[in-house]
Design an enzyme around this catalytic site. Structure first.
Site, PDB file in Angstrom:
ATOM      1  CG  ASP A  35      -2.022  -0.947   1.223  1.00 55.53           C
ATOM      2  OD1 ASP A  35      -2.009  -1.839   0.355  1.00 55.53           O
ATOM      3  OD2 ASP A  35      -2.918  -0.841   2.075  1.00 55.53           O
ATOM      4  CG  HIS A  90      -3.815   7.179   2.052  1.00 51.95           C
ATOM      5  ND1 HIS A  90      -3.940   7.240   3.419  1.00 51.95           N
ATOM      6  CD2 HIS A  90      -3.582   5.877   1.773  1.00 51.95           C
ATOM      7  CE1 HIS A  90      -3.747   6.031   3.933  1.00 51.95           C
ATOM      8  NE2 HIS A  90      -3.545   5.192   2.951  1.00 51.95           N
ATOM      9  CG  HIS A 181       2.212   0.284   4.492  1.00 51.04           C
ATOM     10  ND1 HIS A 181       1.968  -0.629   5.489  1.00 51.04           N
ATOM     11  CD2 HIS A 181       1.051   0.940   4.267  1.00 51.04           C
ATOM     12  CE1 HIS A 181       0.686  -0.518   5.859  1.00 51.04           C
ATOM     13  NE2 HIS A 181       0.116   0.424   5.144  1.00 51.04           N
TER      14      HIS A 181
END
Ligand SMILES: [Zn+2]
Length: 211
Positions: A35, A90, A181
């Site tokens: 992500d 986001h 991530h």
């Protein structure tokens, strides 16, 4: 509402075409997901690591990062990984309206289409903050909402060895969707150890498929 969603997540009552929390279990598969990228100087190195072990992954990209790094997006696609949508900016998803959420999703899907000519059918909400209205809307758009079954907790910025130890002490299982991530290089160090470890146990590591 959050409790209701948690209940759905725990009980896995929602069909996989609507909400995916783990992948196919039959063939001893794991699904790496990344992500919050792409990030220059990190995502390219991660791609090299994945190539080194010949594994495929799914990248939940942020649209505005993709806009600044279109070559990395093309490279992810070119190397056979799956591009997935993780909004455009986001935002805190529980604080914005449904039309704003849809706009975030549509903008990033449009960008992915421009850069790769692929229709993106996979979405993950920031921090996994789902709600039923959003899920129903995604269902109508034929977009699969993808959560995760194992969180590497790499966002805590612990020493990589600690993250590795946790994922070995509590072993992964077939079908696990693992959350990492790629806005921090830690994931590369962790996976340099874990990918060959999992492969030695007979796991294959694959990208998620569109339903
Ligand atoms: Zn995120």
């Amino acid at each position: 509402m959050r409790n209701k969603i948690r209940y759905f997540i725990r009980s896995k009552l929602l069909p996989n075409s609507l909400f995916l929390i783990d992948g196919k279990k039959e063939s001893k598969s794991l699904y790496l997901t990344f992500d919050d990228g792409p990030v220059q100087g990190i995502t390219e190195n991660l791609l090299d690591l994945l190539d080194k072990y010949q594994v495929k992954a799914t990248f939940f990209i942020i649209g505005q990062c993709a806009k600044s790094n279109p070559e990395i997006i093309k490279e992810i696609h070119h190397r056979g990984h799956k591009l997935a949508n993780h909004t455009y900016t986001h935002p805190a998803f529980h604080k914005i309206s449904l039309p704003e959420k849809i706009n975030e999703i549509t903008s990033t899907n449009t960008l992915i289409k421009e850069l790769t000519n692929e229709n993106c059918k996979i979405f993950r909400a920031p921090q996994g903050r789902w709600d039923l209205k959003l899920l129903m809307h995604l269902f109508r758009l034929k977009i699969t909402a993808v959560h995760w079954s194992r969180d590497s907790m790499d966002f805590r910025k612990e020493p990589p060895a600690k993250i590795v130890k946790r994922l070995i002490d509590e072993p992964v299982k077939s079908g696990d969707i693992l959350l990492f991530h790629d806005d921090d290089s830690r994931c590369i160090e962790v996976l340099e150890t874990l990918i060959p470890y999992w492969q030695s146990q007979g796991f294959s590591i694959n990208a998620l498929e569109n339903k």
